[in-house]
Scaffold this motif. Structure first.
Motif, PDB file in Angstrom:
ATOM      1  N   THR A   1      -3.607   5.462   2.281  1.00 49.65           N
ATOM      2  CA  THR A   1      -4.216   6.761   2.290  1.00 49.65           C
ATOM      3  C   THR A   1      -3.705   7.617   3.425  1.00 49.65           C
ATOM      4  N   LEU A   2      -3.130   7.380   4.267  1.00 48.28           N
ATOM      5  CA  LEU A   2      -2.438   8.288   5.390  1.00 48.28           C
ATOM      6  C   LEU A   2      -1.447   9.291   4.496  1.00 48.28           C
ATOM      7  N   SER A   3      -1.446  10.459   5.076  1.00 46.76           N
ATOM      8  CA  SER A   3      -0.666  11.378   4.699  1.00 46.76           C
ATOM      9  C   SER A   3      -0.895  12.113   3.469  1.00 46.76           C
ATOM     10  N   LYS A   4      -2.295  11.749   2.981  1.00 48.31           N
ATOM     11  CA  LYS A   4      -2.865  12.027   1.634  1.00 48.31           C
ATOM     12  C   LYS A   4      -3.631  13.361   1.703  1.00 48.31           C
ATOM     13  N   SER A   5      -4.019  14.239   0.839  1.00 52.67           N
ATOM     14  CA  SER A   5      -4.702  15.312   1.105  1.00 52.67           C
ATOM     15  C   SER A   5      -6.239  15.110   0.928  1.00 52.67           C
ATOM     16  N   THR A   6      -6.579  13.935   1.044  1.00 52.74           N
ATOM     17  CA  THR A   6      -7.899  13.561   0.583  1.00 52.74           C
ATOM     18  C   THR A   6      -8.964  14.037   1.718  1.00 52.74           C
TER      19      THR A   6
ATOM     20  N   ALA B   1      -8.545   3.454   9.053  1.00 57.34           N
ATOM     21  CA  ALA B   1      -7.963   3.302  10.325  1.00 57.34           C
ATOM     22  C   ALA B   1      -9.333   3.462  11.412  1.00 57.34           C
ATOM     23  N   MET B   2     -10.116   4.153  11.270  1.00 59.79           N
ATOM     24  CA  MET B   2     -11.163   4.480  12.068  1.00 59.79           C
ATOM     25  C   MET B   2     -11.998   3.142  12.523  1.00 59.79           C
TER      26      MET B   2
ATOM     27  N   HIS C   1       4.366   5.908   7.167  1.00 61.19           N
ATOM     28  CA  HIS C   1       4.103   4.453   6.486  1.00 61.19           C
ATOM     29  C   HIS C   1       5.012   3.402   6.932  1.00 61.19           C
ATOM     30  N   TRP C   2       6.074   3.818   7.466  1.00 59.27           N
ATOM     31  CA  TRP C   2       6.973   2.747   7.992  1.00 59.27           C
ATOM     32  C   TRP C   2       6.592   2.549   9.326  1.00 59.27           C
TER      33      TRP C   2
ATOM     34  N   GLN D   1       0.912  -1.412   0.023  1.00 63.56           N
ATOM     35  CA  GLN D   1      -0.055   0.098  -0.026  1.00 63.56           C
ATOM     36  C   GLN D   1       0.797   1.247   0.020  1.00 63.56           C
ATOM     37  N   PHE D   2       2.180   1.279   0.328  1.00 65.07           N
ATOM     38  CA  PHE D   2       3.040   2.477   0.286  1.00 65.07           C
ATOM     39  C   PHE D   2       2.731   3.106  -1.150  1.00 65.07           C
TER      40      PHE D   2
END
Length: 216
Positions: free
Chosen positions: A207-212, A160-161, A56-57, A47-48
């Motif tokens: 999807t973490l650290s994305k601007s969505t 994540a939630m 991510h790490w 997923q990276f």
């Protein structure tokens, strides 16, 4: 179609362990127990995004420690410690992706209430059974996993939630079944929610650290 092959293998190996693999011999049962987690860790790595970051790490290391926690849970305090470290990595990643929302912020109230009720019953049962040495580790774990769930909610990441809530549910069933009273089909409920939670944690890496937009 190719992207569904690995999730399908995760599902099949999880179902294999939950419904088919016997508890004895222990070594064989343990092997099949961690196979889905190996696949989930690999899925998480896939997923990276192309622009990977420390977040991510950190999530991947969290998955690895939780895998060790699952494998070592037979030795309760050791497994609990590995899980606790895994949750610390998770909450670090989620807090790095903090997205404030008053509604999500207020979710700390039901989380704390649920944790207090579960924790109070666990402590009472531990003291009644003479397991005084487990009181502090269990209280510490309840606090950390609750904070992890809240941090996941504050990230606004839907995977994540949901994953964190399922993780709390899985551990609540596990601890209640171990220390308070027997729950029918406990192993199915525990491992079903656990594997799903970890899969969603791995899914969230992409999807973490994305601007969505965050989920409010």
């Amino acid at each position: 179609m190719k992207k569904y092959i690995l999730p399908l293998f995760i599902l099949l190996t999880g179902l294999l362990y939950i419904f088919i693999i016997p508890s004895d011999p222990f070594a064989i049962s343990l092997l099949f127990k961690v196979i889905p987690m190996w696949l989930i860790i690999y899925f998480g790595y896939l997923q990276f995004p192309s622009k990977r970051s420390g977040t991510h790490w950190i999530m991947l290391v969290g998955l690895i420690f939780c895998m060790f926690g699952d494998a070592l849970l037979h030795w309760f305090v050791i497994g609990l410690s590995a899980f606790l470290i895994g949750h610390l990595f998770y909450l670090t990643a989620f807090f790095k992706n903090w997205r404030f929302s008053m509604i999500r912020f207020a979710m700390i109230i039901p989380i704390l209430l649920f944790s207090f009720l579960i924790g109070k019953q666990l402590v009472t049962s531990l003291l009644l059974d003479g397991n005084n040495g487990l009181v502090i580790p269990v209280i510490g774990y309840v606090l950390i996993i609750s904070l992890m769930a809240w941090s996941a909610i504050m990230s606004g990441n839907k995977w994540a939630m949901i994953g964190s809530i399922l993780f709390v549910l899985s551990d609540s069933i596990l601890s209640w079944n171990m220390f308070v009273s027997d729950i029918p089909n406990a192993s199915i409920l525990i491992m079903g929610t656990y594997y799903t939670a970890q899969f969603l944690m791995a899914k969230s890496i992409g999807t973490l650290s994305k601007s969505t937009p965050a989920v409010d």
